[in-house]
Structures are given as C-alpha cells and as structure tokens.
Design a protein around this motif. Structure first.
Motif, PDB file in Angstrom:
ATOM      1  N   SER A  18      33.452  50.836  63.842  1.00  0.00           N
ATOM      2  CA  SER A  18      33.282  50.066  64.668  1.00  0.00           C
ATOM      3  C   SER A  18      34.293  50.125  66.221  1.00  0.00           C
ATOM      4  O   SER A  18      33.754  50.985  66.428  1.00  0.00           O
ATOM      5  CB  SER A  18      32.540  48.737  65.066  1.00  0.00           C
ATOM      6  OG  SER A  18      32.145  48.807  65.875  1.00  0.00           O
ATOM      7  N   THR A  19      35.444  50.358  65.693  1.00  0.00           N
ATOM      8  CA  THR A  19      36.604  50.316  67.201  1.00  0.00           C
ATOM      9  C   THR A  19      36.949  51.379  67.040  1.00  0.00           C
ATOM     10  O   THR A  19      37.037  51.704  67.668  1.00  0.00           O
ATOM     11  CB  THR A  19      37.914  49.412  66.055  1.00  0.00           C
ATOM     12  OG1 THR A  19      37.421  48.311  66.023  1.00  0.00           O
ATOM     13  CG2 THR A  19      39.036  50.035  66.858  1.00  0.00           C
ATOM     14  N   GLY A  58      34.553  53.704  69.724  1.00  0.00           N
ATOM     15  CA  GLY A  58      34.852  52.904  70.766  1.00  0.00           C
ATOM     16  C   GLY A  58      34.129  51.429  71.181  1.00  0.00           C
ATOM     17  O   GLY A  58      33.944  50.918  71.851  1.00  0.00           O
ATOM     18  N   GLU A  59      33.612  51.176  70.010  1.00  0.00           N
ATOM     19  CA  GLU A  59      32.760  49.459  70.150  1.00  0.00           C
ATOM     20  C   GLU A  59      33.693  48.555  69.913  1.00  0.00           C
ATOM     21  O   GLU A  59      34.937  48.259  68.924  1.00  0.00           O
ATOM     22  CB  GLU A  59      31.861  49.730  68.952  1.00  0.00           C
ATOM     23  CG  GLU A  59      30.699  50.689  69.405  1.00  0.00           C
ATOM     24  CD  GLU A  59      30.553  50.096  70.634  1.00  0.00           C
ATOM     25  OE1 GLU A  59      30.727  49.050  71.127  1.00  0.00           O
ATOM     26  OE2 GLU A  59      28.977  50.968  71.392  1.00  0.00           O
ATOM     27  N   CYS A  60      33.085  47.313  69.764  1.00  0.00           N
ATOM     28  CA  CYS A  60      34.138  45.498  69.170  1.00  0.00           C
ATOM     29  C   CYS A  60      33.645  45.990  68.190  1.00  0.00           C
ATOM     30  O   CYS A  60      32.801  46.382  67.375  1.00  0.00           O
ATOM     31  CB  CYS A  60      33.373  45.166  70.277  1.00  0.00           C
ATOM     32  SG  CYS A  60      33.945  42.982  69.633  1.00  0.00           S
ATOM     33  N   MET A 111      30.073  43.737  66.716  1.00  0.00           N
ATOM     34  CA  MET A 111      29.634  44.190  67.079  1.00  0.00           C
ATOM     35  C   MET A 111      28.402  44.551  66.283  1.00  0.00           C
ATOM     36  O   MET A 111      27.218  43.917  65.695  1.00  0.00           O
ATOM     37  CB  MET A 111      29.573  46.085  67.864  1.00  0.00           C
ATOM     38  CG  MET A 111      27.379  46.624  68.438  1.00  0.00           C
ATOM     39  SD  MET A 111      27.233  46.748  67.669  1.00  0.00           S
ATOM     40  CE  MET A 111      27.937  48.634  66.927  1.00  0.00           C
ATOM     41  N   GLY A 162      22.690  47.062  64.541  1.00  0.00           N
ATOM     42  CA  GLY A 162      23.698  47.358  65.063  1.00  0.00           C
ATOM     43  C   GLY A 162      24.738  48.319  63.892  1.00  0.00           C
ATOM     44  O   GLY A 162      25.060  50.062  64.655  1.00  0.00           O
ATOM     45  N   LEU A 168      25.071  52.072  65.226  1.00  0.00           N
ATOM     46  CA  LEU A 168      26.985  52.896  65.607  1.00  0.00           C
ATOM     47  C   LEU A 168      26.387  53.993  65.310  1.00  0.00           C
ATOM     48  O   LEU A 168      27.648  55.331  65.340  1.00  0.00           O
ATOM     49  CB  LEU A 168      27.887  51.999  64.338  1.00  0.00           C
ATOM     50  CG  LEU A 168      29.000  52.555  65.084  1.00  0.00           C
ATOM     51  CD1 LEU A 168      29.670  51.786  66.509  1.00  0.00           C
ATOM     52  CD2 LEU A 168      29.825  51.410  62.937  1.00  0.00           C
ATOM     53  N   ARG A 201      25.189  56.057  67.607  1.00  0.00           N
ATOM     54  CA  ARG A 201      26.408  56.678  68.634  1.00  0.00           C
ATOM     55  C   ARG A 201      27.341  57.823  68.147  1.00  0.00           C
ATOM     56  O   ARG A 201      28.103  58.604  68.495  1.00  0.00           O
ATOM     57  CB  ARG A 201      28.055  55.518  68.496  1.00  0.00           C
ATOM     58  CG  ARG A 201      28.593  55.714  69.099  1.00  0.00           C
ATOM     59  CD  ARG A 201      29.422  54.217  69.593  1.00  0.00           C
ATOM     60  NE  ARG A 201      30.482  54.879  71.120  1.00  0.00           N
ATOM     61  CZ  ARG A 201      30.349  54.722  71.822  1.00  0.00           C
ATOM     62  NH1 ARG A 201      29.231  54.346  72.662  1.00  0.00           N
ATOM     63  NH2 ARG A 201      31.830  54.837  73.169  1.00  0.00           N
TER      64      ARG A 201
END
Length: 117
Positions: A56-57, A60-62, A65, A72, A76, A79
């Motif tokens: 996730s990191t 580019g996500e929290c 998330m 989620g 992801l 994405r």
C-alpha cells in the motif's frame, strides 16, 4: 480603443487519457509465480499485515487503506495495474484477490519491484 466582445468561449478538446483503457502490457510475472521471488513469498507468508502495508505504501496509498476501506485490496491491485499500464479488469482483480489472495499480494510486490517502486 476598440472593445472585443466574446460571444462564444473557445473550446479545447480535453484529452485526459494517458494510455490505453485496458493497459498495454501484462504483469511482469504470473499470479502463481510466488516461488520466483522468495523475499515476497516469505514476507507475505510470515507477516501478511506487514506485506499488505508495504504494498500500500509503495503504491502511494496510506498503509492503513486496505484495512479500513471496503474492497481496499481490490482497489490497491487496480491502482498498481493503472500505474503500470497493465492489462486487466476490476472483475479480474476481484477474482484474483478472492481466490488467490496471497499469490496476488506476492504478485503485487514483484510488480512494484519491477516498476522501481
């Protein structure tokens, strides 16, 4: 001094699409290629929470998330496909995460590595 009255706004054909809708390439490695990368396999198997937060990191996500957003992990995966121009669909992402979740997470880790993220 002459005044110009604009009666019609100029139109510009906005083209926001950066790549093909369905992507232009396949995943760097297959869904069941877990054994090709022992690092992602071991990290996913031993600490799934850490692996998901890491993916996730890096995308580019929290890091939280996937845990707090319904669907989620599917989002992801979508994405990562979008970032990499990878062919596929949300339906395919949903099937991969539902039936081969650990393999899909390993695949996402390998893909991010191949993309340099």
């Amino acid at each position: 001094m002459a005044h110009v009255v604009v009666t019609q706004q100029p139109t510009m054909g906005r083209q926001m699409l950066l790549g093909p809708v369905h992507g232009h390439r396949d995943w760097d490695s297959g869904l069941l290629s877990c054994c090709s990368d022992c690092k992602s396999l071991i990290s996913t198997w031993c600490c799934l929470t850490c692996a998901i937060c890491n993916v996730s990191t890096r995308a580019g996500e929290c890091m939280c998330m996937p845990w707090f957003v319904p669907g989620g992990l599917i989002a992801l995966r979508a994405r990562i496909r979008t970032l990499g121009g990878i062919q596929g669909s949300i339906c395919g992402d949903c099937i991969a995460m539902s039936f081969c979740g650990l393999c899909a997470i390993c695949q996402m880790q390998r893909e991010l590595e191949a993309m340099g993220l």
